[in-house]
Design an enzyme around this catalytic site. Sequence first.
Site, mmCIF file in Angstrom:
data_model
loop_
_atom_site.group_PDB
_atom_site.id
_atom_site.type_symbol
_atom_site.label_atom_id
_atom_site.label_comp_id
_atom_site.label_asym_id
_atom_site.label_seq_id
_atom_site.Cartn_x
_atom_site.Cartn_y
_atom_site.Cartn_z
ATOM 1 N N ARG A 145 54.019 19.776 -17.385
ATOM 2 C CA ARG A 145 53.372 20.777 -18.236
ATOM 3 C C ARG A 145 53.657 22.166 -17.686
ATOM 4 O O ARG A 145 53.580 22.395 -16.482
ATOM 5 C CB ARG A 145 51.869 20.512 -18.243
ATOM 6 C CG ARG A 145 51.098 21.431 -19.130
ATOM 7 C CD ARG A 145 50.076 20.655 -19.923
ATOM 8 N NE ARG A 145 49.253 21.551 -20.710
ATOM 9 C CZ ARG A 145 47.926 21.559 -20.666
ATOM 10 N NH1 ARG A 145 47.289 20.717 -19.867
ATOM 11 N NH2 ARG A 145 47.243 22.393 -21.428
ATOM 12 N N ILE A 146 53.959 23.091 -18.572
ATOM 13 C CA ILE A 146 54.265 24.454 -18.163
ATOM 14 C C ILE A 146 53.007 25.299 -18.359
ATOM 15 O O ILE A 146 52.533 25.484 -19.479
ATOM 16 C CB ILE A 146 55.443 25.021 -18.990
ATOM 17 C CG1 ILE A 146 56.682 24.114 -18.874
ATOM 18 C CG2 ILE A 146 55.761 26.448 -18.538
ATOM 19 C CD1 ILE A 146 57.213 23.933 -17.466
ATOM 20 N N GLU B 199 62.954 26.563 -8.320
ATOM 21 C CA GLU B 199 64.191 26.169 -7.653
ATOM 22 C C GLU B 199 65.077 25.296 -8.518
ATOM 23 O O GLU B 199 66.300 25.346 -8.424
ATOM 24 C CB GLU B 199 63.837 25.470 -6.338
ATOM 25 C CG GLU B 199 63.273 26.467 -5.346
ATOM 26 C CD GLU B 199 62.609 25.831 -4.149
ATOM 27 O OE1 GLU B 199 61.544 25.230 -4.323
ATOM 28 O OE2 GLU B 199 63.152 25.946 -3.052
ATOM 29 N N ASN C 109 52.456 28.541 -17.590
ATOM 30 C CA ASN C 109 52.698 29.892 -18.084
ATOM 31 C C ASN C 109 54.159 29.982 -18.517
ATOM 32 O O ASN C 109 55.034 30.292 -17.703
ATOM 33 C CB ASN C 109 52.385 30.917 -16.985
ATOM 34 C CG ASN C 109 52.567 32.355 -17.459
ATOM 35 O OD1 ASN C 109 53.079 32.604 -18.558
ATOM 36 N ND2 ASN C 109 52.166 33.297 -16.628
ATOM 37 N N PHE D 292 62.868 33.887 -1.292
ATOM 38 C CA PHE D 292 63.904 32.868 -1.551
ATOM 39 C C PHE D 292 64.013 31.848 -0.431
ATOM 40 O O PHE D 292 65.063 31.238 -0.247
ATOM 41 C CB PHE D 292 65.272 33.532 -1.801
ATOM 42 C CG PHE D 292 65.245 34.615 -2.836
ATOM 43 C CD1 PHE D 292 64.748 34.361 -4.098
ATOM 44 C CD2 PHE D 292 65.718 35.883 -2.555
ATOM 45 C CE1 PHE D 292 64.706 35.353 -5.068
ATOM 46 C CE2 PHE D 292 65.683 36.888 -3.506
ATOM 47 C CZ PHE D 292 65.174 36.626 -4.761
HETATM 48 MO MO1 MOS Z 1 61.909 27.890 -1.234
HETATM 49 S S1 MOS Z 1 63.718 27.700 -0.223
HETATM 50 O O1 MOS Z 1 61.256 26.450 -0.720
HETATM 51 O O2 MOS Z 1 61.192 29.267 -0.632
#
Ligand code: MOS
Length: 752
Positions: free
Chosen positions: A641-642, A718, A644, A250
């Site tokens: 584009r996704i 994110e 997965n 994270f």
């Molecule tokens: Mo993320 S805060 O860029 O690992």
Amino acid sequence: MPTTRESSSASPIGRDTRRVDGPLKVTGVAQYTSDFNFPGMLYAVPVEATIASGRVTSLDTAAAEKMPGVRAIFHRRNIGKIFRSIPGPGFEGICEERRPPFDDDVIRYYGQYIALAVADTFETAKAAADAVRATYQIDKPNVEEKLTADDDPDTVLTTFGVRHRLDSERGDPDGAYKSAPVKLDQTYVTPTEAHNPIELHATTAIWDGPNLTLYESSQGVVNLRSVLAQMFGLSKENVRVVTRFVGSGFGGKLFPWTQCPLAAAAARQLGKPVKLVVSRKMMFQTVGHRPRTQQRVRIGATREGKLVSLQHDYIYQRSMLDAHHEDCGEATPFQYSVPNLRVTFGRAKRNIGAGADMRGPGAVPGLYATESALNELAYELKIDPVKLRVLNEPKIDEGLKLPFSSRHLLECFDLAVEKFGWAKRTPEVGSMKRDGLTLGWGMAGCTWLAARFPAEATLQLRDDGTVRIATATQDIGTGTYTILAQLAAEKTGVPIDKVEVVLGDTLLPEGPLSGGSMATGSLVPAVFTAADAAIVSLLTVAVATPGSPFENRKPDDLTLKGGRVVAKDGDAASGVPFADLLRRANLRLVTGSGRSESTFGNPSPKFSTHSFGCHFVEVTWQPEIARLRVSRVVSVIDAGRILNPLAGRNQIQGAVVMGMGMALFEHTSYDPQNGAPINSSLADYIMAVNADVPPIEVHFVEHPDIQINELGARGIGEIGLAGIAAAITDAVHHATGVRVRELPVKIESLLT
Ligand code: MOS
């Protein structure tokens, strides 16, 4: 080797693809950092300062040193030299706490490491660490939550370079605000939050002559190598960093923390491998957190809801040691159209550990403030909050004065309105009920940057029909192993289970940080270039090998299709599996290398590149028993584009859950007496758990963004956390009439 055309005909890109590393993880085969053990390995446990400000005046290590099994108690006078490190060039040499551990006797935050016990077992090392006695000269710590900007100069040096405190300005924000028919002036506060991945930060350090190997839980092995090489006065070639699997990060594991050089220094002094796993309590003290922010937002608008002035002035908390910049104003200059704007920041030093990037750094707390302010404005003006945003949709990025590479926020709103059933919303507070519960509906827009780090990769085609792809990036649980297998399969036509993906080792070509949701977007061009180079080698082999069916052709006449070399003018069925050609040539493999450059921090971009989206949230409120639940979330994301969709939805859902934690639960509190994080355990630091999680519906509007890479894939992850807290607090207001401007929402604030 049997190669069927069916198995290789469909593109693996854009398909729901299960984690290739899933079976390794669920069967316990995957080795995380603390799973690595070595002969003669010793265990290290740091001694933590129990004050937050002052000085160590003496350290009594005698009792600890006498314990059977204790090898050493290290401190400032016997740890040996640890140098400082500096950033650059590129994305290397970055760490948040710039002071090497044990550099002086000054204590700047609670939990700062002051000594290190090393013993034959973890238990002995822990007992020894507990037996070390420190005497302090104690100053009163400053952990005040209310923030006033320090008297900093106009430009300040941050982890990522110099920043002006006047971050962005256009038009006449003061004049336009003064004359605006409608004004809003509110301050929004976000708390200190701890990353708390389940896997603790850990290092095992091993020296072999001048060579240092580090097993580390890292989101950036290449950067970590650079920092540790500097700290030990080594060339990069003498340092190897290995991170096979990460139990998430994270952002807390983007850059190295002080336990890493401590383990390396102890291993150097003792000539043995040393393992150091930080405790859960230390996870709140010494390895970063999302800094507390206090953000004043002033909006001037017309009665019809057109924005005329926007001012965003934010202050964030920082430690005595770091240069972390919490870029809350990142999205403010471009997300909505407004002719007059100013964004400024200030910093407030506190006796706390260094701040760090935490999932969606800057923009996530920033968007909580600006999106909340828009929702308040919509309520004041009696305009639907979606309509208010549509009314202020910009044609270009008005901050950079550049076109967006691809922005489909309005389409996100349309789809979310439909999927959520927003048309049924009645705006009056408490006006919606279901099954005896009061409903609250809220929404917010979101955005997150899209860019590339530099990346290198190699791809091998091998004589058993398998493909190997290698790069020194790492999979932090987001699916990088899987995406790379998909990319290699796409280019070579072999099935995914015939692709070996090798990551997490600085012996490999330099790969990107796993940060900023940028790893995938950065790797696409590097992997594709590497694959193209390997294929050129293969086709050269195909024409140069005596007895090859292509012996008299030119490489340009050939192509690799579905794992077979075929003549471009020929019938696909006439192709030859590449493995056959390699075997005929007595080659185990051919290799191609690829590199792509960074776009992150590009000083003269041609486009503004970002992802966009929105979250629509339903809460239920039972005032009788003061029970608030998030009962439904619909998120629509425009991330190009996704590649997965299965992993993509998973990323957004996980981020939404984290956003629920941000809005409703998470808050590290510091004791004003001794400066310690009070709730430094998973029992006391409340976060969203499974029982809190409602149905989360995720949709993507797919518009490939070819400014980022040839597949048009921006990052994803994110953005799922951006905006969600503002949507939740707006839903809370809709249900309860209480406008919460300081996170997390506390039940007592709702009892009016
Ligand atoms: Mo993320 S805060 O860029 O690992």
